[in-house]
Design a protein around this motif. Structure first.
Motif, PDB file in Angstrom:
ATOM      1  N   ALA A  88     -15.974  -1.774  -2.591  1.00  0.00           N
ATOM      2  CA  ALA A  88     -14.711  -1.107  -2.291  1.00  0.00           C
ATOM      3  C   ALA A  88     -13.970  -0.757  -3.576  1.00  0.00           C
ATOM      4  CB  ALA A  88     -13.849  -1.997  -1.405  1.00  0.00           C
ATOM      5  N   LEU A  89     -13.892  -1.711  -4.504  1.00  0.00           N
ATOM      6  CA  LEU A  89     -13.234  -1.454  -5.785  1.00  0.00           C
ATOM      7  C   LEU A  89     -13.933  -0.332  -6.550  1.00  0.00           C
ATOM      8  CD1 LEU A  89     -12.564  -5.133  -6.909  1.00  0.00           C
ATOM      9  CD2 LEU A  89     -10.817  -3.447  -6.326  1.00  0.00           C
ATOM     10  N   GLU A  90     -15.258  -0.364  -6.577  1.00  0.00           N
ATOM     11  CA  GLU A  90     -16.012   0.644  -7.322  1.00  0.00           C
ATOM     12  C   GLU A  90     -15.789   2.035  -6.746  1.00  0.00           C
ATOM     13  OE1 GLU A  90     -20.001  -0.725  -7.102  1.00  0.00           O
ATOM     14  OE2 GLU A  90     -19.692  -2.422  -8.492  1.00  0.00           O
ATOM     15  N   GLU A  91     -15.820   2.146  -5.404  1.00  0.00           N
ATOM     16  CA  GLU A  91     -15.693   3.462  -4.788  1.00  0.00           C
ATOM     17  C   GLU A  91     -14.275   4.018  -4.934  1.00  0.00           C
ATOM     18  OE1 GLU A  91     -18.026   5.513  -3.502  1.00  0.00           O
ATOM     19  OE2 GLU A  91     -19.397   4.029  -4.339  1.00  0.00           O
ATOM     20  N   VAL A  92     -13.269   3.160  -4.829  1.00  0.00           N
ATOM     21  CA  VAL A  92     -11.898   3.632  -5.012  1.00  0.00           C
ATOM     22  C   VAL A  92     -11.693   4.117  -6.440  1.00  0.00           C
ATOM     23  CG1 VAL A  92      -9.475   2.909  -5.102  1.00  0.00           C
ATOM     24  CG2 VAL A  92     -10.890   2.265  -3.154  1.00  0.00           C
TER      25      VAL A  92
END
Length: 230
Positions: free
Chosen positions: A38-42
């Motif tokens: 989630a952090l990477e995609e955001v």
């Protein structure tokens, strides 16, 4: 309103159901199943909205929200099986903009996504377009969705911005918690008036010279809050 949405949900069946409903609204949805993804995609996609399950493997949803709030004002809609009010308020205190408890209606979730996207466009009620709202050392730019305190740009969540912009449009007016809650979320079973208290505490940390002795965002005991030019 079409938007890029990241959906972080570890339950693959639930994620697929939500994805389909959001895509029917013409949103572009990226699905991930753990907190690190989630952090990477955001960070990579810079979406307009994050739909975030609390119980994620690796990095849980609360930590994801905490980390992102240091970097971004992306709207966050949290999903959880937890029903205790303190858990909901913790998520809001960390910077989530809305909260839904499972089980929920995917149609309601799609409606809340539409509402959050409208709010995050930076159009608070009662404010004139293209005008800087100034109340003492606080300045709010509704057009650019920017908040300043004593000339310093302040990072805030869409919910916090909506609250401060609403009060900046009517300085010295006392707003009840119910009035402010209606501006932010509307009255429903998931949100309580304590939500406003959480947003006010966070805003005081950002705009007050001394948050322990506020001179700008004041409590009117037994009534609500007002923004003054202190």
């Amino acid at each position: 309103m079409c938007a890029q949405v990241v959906l972080a949900e570890d339950d693959e069946k639930q994620a697929e159901l939500v994805r389909r409903y959001l895509e029917r609204e013409n949103h572009e949805v990226t699905v991930v199943h753990d907190g690190r993804s989630a952090l990477e995609e955001v960070r990579r996609r810079r979406p307009e909205l994050l739909v975030l399950d609390v119980m994620l493997p690796g990095v849980d949803g609360l930590d994801v929200c905490r980390i992102l709030r240091r970097e971004s004002d992306i709207p966050v809609l949290m999903l959880t099986a937890r029903t205790e009010e303190d858990d909901m308020l913790l998520g809001l205190d960390l910077g989530a903009d809305d909260y839904m408890t499972k089980p929920f209606s995917p149609r309601e979730l799609a409606a809340r996504v539409r509402t959050l996207l409208r709010r995050s466009s930076g159009r608070p009620t009662a404010a004139e377009p293209d005008s800087m709202l100034r109340v003492g050392g606080v300045a709010v730019d509704p057009e650019r969705h920017e908040l300043f305190a004593d000339g310093t740009k302040i990072t805030c969540t869409p919910g916090e911005f909506r609250l401060i912009a609403t009060m900046a449009a009517r300085p010295h007016r006392v707003f009840t918690r119910a009035q402010l809650l209606e501006q932010l979320h509307g009255i429903d079973q998931y949100i309580t008036t304590r939500t406003i208290d959480t947003h006010v505490l966070n805003l005081r940390k950002k705009i007050e010279p001394d948050p322990r002795k506020p001179i700008r965002l004041l409590t009117v005991y037994g009534v609500g809050y007002k923004l003054t030019d202190g």
